[in-house]
Write an enzyme that holds these catalytic residues in place. Sequence first.
Site, PDB file in Angstrom:
ATOM      1  N   GLY A  11       0.816  -1.218   0.000  1.00 15.46           N
ATOM      2  CA  GLY A  11       0.000   0.000   0.000  1.00 15.46           C
ATOM      3  C   GLY A  11       0.844   1.261   0.000  1.00 15.46           C
ATOM      4  N   ASP A  23      -1.072  10.579  -3.118  1.00 11.77           N
ATOM      5  CA  ASP A  23       0.051   9.668  -3.376  1.00 11.77           C
ATOM      6  C   ASP A  23       0.869  10.145  -4.578  1.00 11.77           C
ATOM      7  OD1 ASP A  23      -2.239   9.195  -4.852  1.00 11.77           O
ATOM      8  OD2 ASP A  23      -2.322   7.049  -4.455  1.00 11.77           O
ATOM      9  N   GLY A  75       1.697   2.767  -2.702  1.00  6.18           N
ATOM     10  CA  GLY A  75       1.334   3.584  -3.864  1.00  6.18           C
ATOM     11  C   GLY A  75       2.198   3.298  -5.089  1.00  6.18           C
ATOM     12  N   SER A  76       2.386   2.024  -5.412  1.00  7.53           N
ATOM     13  CA  SER A  76       3.272   1.678  -6.532  1.00  7.53           C
ATOM     14  C   SER A  76       2.724   2.199  -7.868  1.00  7.53           C
ATOM     15  CB  SER A  76       3.490   0.161  -6.589  1.00  7.53           C
ATOM     16  OG  SER A  76       2.254  -0.525  -6.583  1.00  7.53           O
ATOM     17  N   SER A  77       1.418   2.101  -8.091  1.00  3.96           N
ATOM     18  CA  SER A  77       0.860   2.546  -9.374  1.00  3.96           C
ATOM     19  C   SER A  77       1.048   4.055  -9.562  1.00  3.96           C
ATOM     20  CB  SER A  77      -0.633   2.237  -9.448  1.00  3.96           C
ATOM     21  OG  SER A  77      -0.857   0.883  -9.208  1.00  3.96           O
ATOM     22  N   ALA A 119       3.378   5.912  -8.147  1.00  4.79           N
ATOM     23  CA  ALA A 119       4.803   6.203  -8.338  1.00  4.79           C
ATOM     24  C   ALA A 119       5.232   5.873  -9.773  1.00  4.79           C
ATOM     25  CB  ALA A 119       5.640   5.427  -7.320  1.00  4.79           C
TER      26      ALA A 119
END
Length: 325
Positions: free
Chosen positions: A107, A154, A109-111, A113
Amino acid sequence: MSITVSAPGKLMLMGEHAVVFGKPSIVTAVDHRMYATLDAFPEPKIILEAPEVGLDFYEKNLNELGQGIVPKEASFVEHSVKNFVAKYPISAGVKITTKAGFSSKFGFGSSSAVTVCITKGLSEMFGLNLSNQEIFELSYKTVIDVQGKGSGFDIAAAVWGGTILFQNKGEIVEPLNIPGFDLAVGYTGKKYETVKVLDEVKMVEAEFPDVIAGTYNNIAILVEKALDLIKSGQPNILPKLGQLMNFNQGQLDTLGVNCLELSEIIYAARNAGAYGAKLSGAGKGDCAVCLVDGFNKMQVADGIRNQGYEVIDIVVNAPGARVEM
Ligand code: MEV
């Protein structure tokens, strides 16, 4: 020409959920980063390799971006390029290779980033040198196009880095300095889709509109109090900030986004001496953030481990999106 851009993940200190409705929030960027390498490609198409999500090879013509079947694993990248090309028409193609410095299950926030990496990468590649605000706006549009909702906090953390006040879809982004603060981060081992949590909160809101409106207002009041404290210049603000985080956790419980695992981590951390502890992000899984300093971080981390949960080692205040040399 080849260029690699990285952007940090994030953890929410205070204000999640209410931030979706324009209220203030406090977020810190963490030193776990996503990477994207962009290479010029002779044909007008994107080629994508994203091994961390099991995508070995994917291609799409620039004039067909966003059309037809877009696999879930490619959606943020494809829409990022689509939105960029719509605003800044380019004829050359691009080969994109992404690399994850952290797992999407935490969680962090990979998407978001990755989205920021692609937008900044294209900006640099085509010599546009877009400002942070421009990168934020394009990236936020991509997130809304793909998942339909979200405050954008994010994206802002990935663009600007550090610790920031974020409010009202990015109308307010302000760097904050919280002297001496650190986080012990406990991982529940569970993932719950953010959009699903938001839909569930919406259902509670439909039944108890006044209660939920009051809860969002309370969260906003707590964040404002935290901001006053952070900006006060008073020494040793962590105990009071931790208390406000604990109050914030109570409000999140009212929204129905707490869970047993989060509670166990939170109480283990508080009992081990954390100044405060709460869930971070959507809730119902992912991570809890436990406010510590250099003196009690190890002891709080041990308390979380002794409760049977993984501790994720992070450094707060990580730098925002940047070109890697
Ligand atoms: C999810 O990480 C945080 C939420 O506030 C949603 C958002 O701000 O986009 C629940």
